[in-house]
Design a protein around this motif. Structure first.
Motif, PDB file in Angstrom:
ATOM      1  N   THR A 244       0.859  -1.187   0.000  1.00 37.65           N
ATOM      2  CA  THR A 244       0.000   0.000   0.000  1.00 37.65           C
ATOM      3  C   THR A 244       0.896   1.238   0.000  1.00 37.65           C
ATOM      4  O   THR A 244       2.067   1.174   0.385  1.00 37.65           O
ATOM      5  CB  THR A 244      -0.909   0.075   1.243  1.00 37.65           C
ATOM      6  OG1 THR A 244      -0.089   0.283   2.395  1.00 37.65           O
ATOM      7  CG2 THR A 244      -1.762  -1.172   1.403  1.00 37.65           C
TER       8      THR A 244
ATOM      9  N   LYS B 263     -10.127  -1.925  -6.780  1.00 34.26           N
ATOM     10  CA  LYS B 263     -10.350  -3.152  -5.998  1.00 34.26           C
ATOM     11  C   LYS B 263     -11.644  -2.980  -5.216  1.00 34.26           C
ATOM     12  O   LYS B 263     -11.921  -1.871  -4.735  1.00 34.26           O
ATOM     13  CB  LYS B 263      -9.183  -3.393  -5.033  1.00 34.26           C
ATOM     14  CG  LYS B 263      -9.430  -4.550  -4.056  1.00 34.26           C
ATOM     15  CD  LYS B 263      -8.211  -4.882  -3.238  1.00 34.26           C
ATOM     16  CE  LYS B 263      -8.076  -4.083  -1.963  1.00 34.26           C
ATOM     17  NZ  LYS B 263      -9.200  -4.191  -1.032  1.00 34.26           N
TER      18      LYS B 263
ATOM     19  N   VAL C 104      -7.393 -10.598  -4.107  1.00 28.96           N
ATOM     20  CA  VAL C 104      -6.721 -10.545  -2.799  1.00 28.96           C
ATOM     21  C   VAL C 104      -7.397 -11.565  -1.880  1.00 28.96           C
ATOM     22  O   VAL C 104      -8.629 -11.616  -1.800  1.00 28.96           O
ATOM     23  CB  VAL C 104      -6.824  -9.120  -2.178  1.00 28.96           C
ATOM     24  CG1 VAL C 104      -6.375  -9.131  -0.721  1.00 28.96           C
ATOM     25  CG2 VAL C 104      -5.989  -8.125  -2.974  1.00 28.96           C
TER      26      VAL C 104
ATOM     27  N   ILE D 122      -2.601 -11.808   1.860  1.00 29.19           N
ATOM     28  CA  ILE D 122      -2.213 -11.012   3.042  1.00 29.19           C
ATOM     29  C   ILE D 122      -2.742 -11.830   4.219  1.00 29.19           C
ATOM     30  O   ILE D 122      -3.956 -11.953   4.405  1.00 29.19           O
ATOM     31  CB  ILE D 122      -2.737  -9.552   2.981  1.00 29.19           C
ATOM     32  CG1 ILE D 122      -2.474  -8.820   4.304  1.00 29.19           C
ATOM     33  CG2 ILE D 122      -4.194  -9.440   2.564  1.00 29.19           C
ATOM     34  CD1 ILE D 122      -2.536  -7.307   4.227  1.00 29.19           C
TER      35      ILE D 122
ATOM     36  N   GLY E 294      -4.882   1.760  -0.482  1.00 30.61           N
ATOM     37  CA  GLY E 294      -5.865   1.000   0.298  1.00 30.61           C
ATOM     38  C   GLY E 294      -6.720   1.918   1.165  1.00 30.61           C
ATOM     39  O   GLY E 294      -6.269   2.980   1.602  1.00 30.61           O
ATOM     40  N   ASP E 295      -7.938   1.435   1.448  1.00 30.32           N
ATOM     41  CA  ASP E 295      -8.754   2.208   2.392  1.00 30.32           C
ATOM     42  C   ASP E 295      -8.227   2.027   3.822  1.00 30.32           C
ATOM     43  O   ASP E 295      -8.726   2.649   4.759  1.00 30.32           O
ATOM     44  CB  ASP E 295     -10.245   1.880   2.268  1.00 30.32           C
ATOM     45  CG  ASP E 295     -10.572   0.436   2.606  1.00 30.32           C
ATOM     46  OD1 ASP E 295      -9.642  -0.360   2.832  1.00 30.32           O
ATOM     47  OD2 ASP E 295     -11.781   0.108   2.649  1.00 30.32           O
ATOM     48  N   SER E 296      -7.173   1.195   3.975  1.00 28.82           N
ATOM     49  CA  SER E 296      -6.451   1.123   5.256  1.00 28.82           C
ATOM     50  C   SER E 296      -5.867   2.485   5.608  1.00 28.82           C
ATOM     51  O   SER E 296      -5.448   2.715   6.739  1.00 28.82           O
ATOM     52  CB  SER E 296      -5.331   0.079   5.189  1.00 28.82           C
ATOM     53  OG  SER E 296      -4.531   0.276   4.037  1.00 28.82           O
TER      54      SER E 296
ATOM     55  N   HIS F 186     -11.473  -9.091  -3.738  1.00 23.22           N
ATOM     56  CA  HIS F 186     -10.906  -9.159  -2.388  1.00 23.22           C
ATOM     57  C   HIS F 186     -11.870  -9.993  -1.551  1.00 23.22           C
ATOM     58  O   HIS F 186     -13.002  -9.567  -1.312  1.00 23.22           O
ATOM     59  CB  HIS F 186     -10.756  -7.735  -1.833  1.00 23.22           C
ATOM     60  CG  HIS F 186     -10.162  -7.653  -0.457  1.00 23.22           C
ATOM     61  ND1 HIS F 186      -9.721  -6.460   0.091  1.00 23.22           N
ATOM     62  CD2 HIS F 186      -9.925  -8.594   0.500  1.00 23.22           C
ATOM     63  CE1 HIS F 186      -9.244  -6.667   1.304  1.00 23.22           C
ATOM     64  NE2 HIS F 186      -9.362  -7.959   1.585  1.00 23.22           N
TER      65      HIS F 186
ATOM     66  N   ASP G 218      -8.629   1.577  -4.069  1.00 18.33           N
ATOM     67  CA  ASP G 218      -9.513   0.734  -3.254  1.00 18.33           C
ATOM     68  C   ASP G 218     -10.867   1.418  -3.092  1.00 18.33           C
ATOM     69  O   ASP G 218     -10.943   2.525  -2.537  1.00 18.33           O
ATOM     70  CB  ASP G 218      -8.844   0.570  -1.873  1.00 18.33           C
ATOM     71  CG  ASP G 218      -9.261  -0.693  -1.171  1.00 18.33           C
ATOM     72  OD1 ASP G 218     -10.020  -1.485  -1.760  1.00 18.33           O
ATOM     73  OD2 ASP G 218      -8.810  -0.886  -0.025  1.00 18.33           O
TER      74      ASP G 218
ATOM     75  N   VAL H  15       0.451  -3.735   4.321  1.00 16.04           N
ATOM     76  CA  VAL H  15       0.283  -2.301   4.573  1.00 16.04           C
ATOM     77  C   VAL H  15       1.669  -1.737   4.873  1.00 16.04           C
ATOM     78  O   VAL H  15       2.381  -2.239   5.748  1.00 16.04           O
ATOM     79  CB  VAL H  15      -0.689  -2.083   5.758  1.00 16.04           C
ATOM     80  CG1 VAL H  15      -0.671  -0.642   6.245  1.00 16.04           C
ATOM     81  CG2 VAL H  15      -2.109  -2.503   5.359  1.00 16.04           C
TER      82      VAL H  15
ATOM     83  N   GLU I 149      -7.438 -12.376   1.991  1.00 14.44           N
ATOM     84  CA  GLU I 149      -6.982 -11.811   3.268  1.00 14.44           C
ATOM     85  C   GLU I 149      -7.387 -12.717   4.429  1.00 14.44           C
ATOM     86  O   GLU I 149      -8.567 -13.070   4.586  1.00 14.44           O
ATOM     87  CB  GLU I 149      -7.577 -10.404   3.467  1.00 14.44           C
ATOM     88  CG  GLU I 149      -7.162  -9.793   4.806  1.00 14.44           C
ATOM     89  CD  GLU I 149      -7.372  -8.298   4.926  1.00 14.44           C
ATOM     90  OE1 GLU I 149      -7.806  -7.657   3.953  1.00 14.44           O
ATOM     91  OE2 GLU I 149      -7.106  -7.778   6.032  1.00 14.44           O
TER      92      GLU I 149
ATOM     93  N   VAL J 183       0.712  -8.863  -0.457  1.00 17.70           N
ATOM     94  CA  VAL J 183       0.528  -7.432  -0.210  1.00 17.70           C
ATOM     95  C   VAL J 183       0.610  -7.204   1.297  1.00 17.70           C
ATOM     96  O   VAL J 183       0.225  -8.063   2.087  1.00 17.70           O
ATOM     97  CB  VAL J 183      -0.835  -6.916  -0.771  1.00 17.70           C
ATOM     98  CG1 VAL J 183      -2.029  -7.647  -0.202  1.00 17.70           C
ATOM     99  CG2 VAL J 183      -0.995  -5.406  -0.553  1.00 17.70           C
TER     100      VAL J 183
ATOM    101  N   LEU K  31      -1.250  -0.478  -3.910  1.00 15.78           N
ATOM    102  CA  LEU K  31      -2.663  -0.359  -3.563  1.00 15.78           C
ATOM    103  C   LEU K  31      -2.854   0.901  -2.737  1.00 15.78           C
ATOM    104  O   LEU K  31      -2.231   1.059  -1.682  1.00 15.78           O
ATOM    105  CB  LEU K  31      -3.102  -1.582  -2.738  1.00 15.78           C
ATOM    106  CG  LEU K  31      -4.520  -1.515  -2.178  1.00 15.78           C
ATOM    107  CD1 LEU K  31      -5.556  -1.565  -3.310  1.00 15.78           C
ATOM    108  CD2 LEU K  31      -4.780  -2.655  -1.199  1.00 15.78           C
TER     109      LEU K  31
END
Ligand code: KIV
Length: 276
Positions: free
Chosen positions: A23, A114, A181, A204, A44-46, A138, A84, A216, A183, A214, A42
């Motif tokens: 990410t 994604k 993905v 992940i 990511g929305d993380s 995902h 994301d 973070v 997870e 992947v 990515l």
């Protein structure tokens, strides 16, 4: 070097070459990830947790995602950038989902999007693909479903849920996603899913048999103070290094040793003499 594409990822899987993904949420970090030769980035929305300080990903908006995607894209030349889709950007209607996916490409400059979910998202995935936008699936622990799952837990541990994940992966593959993905699913289940689909799986917390991995970035660089999951390996521990540098800075400012003469700019004496 040409930018990574869905075709080059497929080729990597065919050649049994592992795919790397991390990410990134900002220009500077993205340019380092790109320079290191990571295949995919990515956005990511993380970012909700590691960048914006939220408890989970549910508060992240389309505006947040587009803003950060633009910054990441500006920092990359070679990596494929995947945006994301945040919570509620593809849940209300298929039409809204296509419009939001399009924003990642048109405004954000990403090469793909994604979204989380399996069989229940097939109509949405197909509609986005119809708009010529590559989609990454995902499944497994999908963090936007945290309230439904009752926490962040490993998924697919019993026969029923494991079989459902295989069905989800096959449905996404048949719909035309370019990658999936996986997870937080057991290693042997991720292996079975990888064998059952035709597109690269990116794990992940899904063990060593996926086509790629992947993480973070803040977790793997040791730069995040929140909860670090068991599947993360810290490839660096930057937090103490950063804190030490910040303390040194504070000390030098307070002692007057920074800035030194070498950090300043000069002015000609005759200008100085004529000053008020
Ligand atoms: O938002 C994110 O960082 C992700 C990865 C954990 C796959 O979705």
């Amino acid at each position: 070097m040409a930018r990574m594409s869905t075709a080059s990822l497929k080729e990597k899987r065919l050649k049994n070459e592992k795919i790397s993904m991390l990410t990134a949420y900002d220009y500077s970090t993205a340019s380092l990830v790109d320079e290191a030769g990571i295949d995919m980035i990515l956005v990511g929305d993380s970012l909700g947790m590691v960048f914006l300080g939220y408890e989970n990903t549910l508060s992240v908006t389309m505006e947040d995602m587009i803003h950060h995607t633009k910054a990441v894209v500006r920092g990359t030349k070679n990596a494929m950038v995947v945006g994301d889709m945040p919570f509620m950007s593809y849940h209300v209607s298929v039409k809204e989902a296509v419009r939001n996916a399009g924003r990642f490409i048109q405004e954000g400059g990403a090469q793909a999007v994604k979204l989380e979910g399996g069989q229940e998202r097939i109509a949405t995935v197909k509609a986005i693909l119809d708009a010529q936008i590559p989609v990454m699936g995902h499944i497994g622990l999908t963090p936007q479903s945290v309230n439904q799952f009752g926490g962040f837990k490993v998924q697919g541990k019993d026969l029923e849920t494991a079989n459902k994940l295989i069905r989800d992966a096959k449905a996404l593959d048949e719909a035309g996603v370019f990658s999936i993905v996986l997870e937080c699913v057991p290693t042997q289940l991720a292996k079975r899913i990888t064998e059952a689909v035709s597109v690269p799986t990116i794990g992940i917390g899904a063990g060593q048999y996926c086509d790629g991995q992947v993480l973070v970035i803040n977790d793997m660089l040791g730069m995040f103070k929140g909860h670090i999951p068991k599947f993360v390996k810290k490839f660096a521990n930057l937090e103490p290094i950063i804190i030490a540098a910040l303390r040194d800075y504070k000390k030098e400012v307070e002692e007057g040793t920074f800035p030194g003469e070498e950090h300043g700019f000069t002015i000609k004496d005759d200008v100085l003499e004529k000053l008020y």
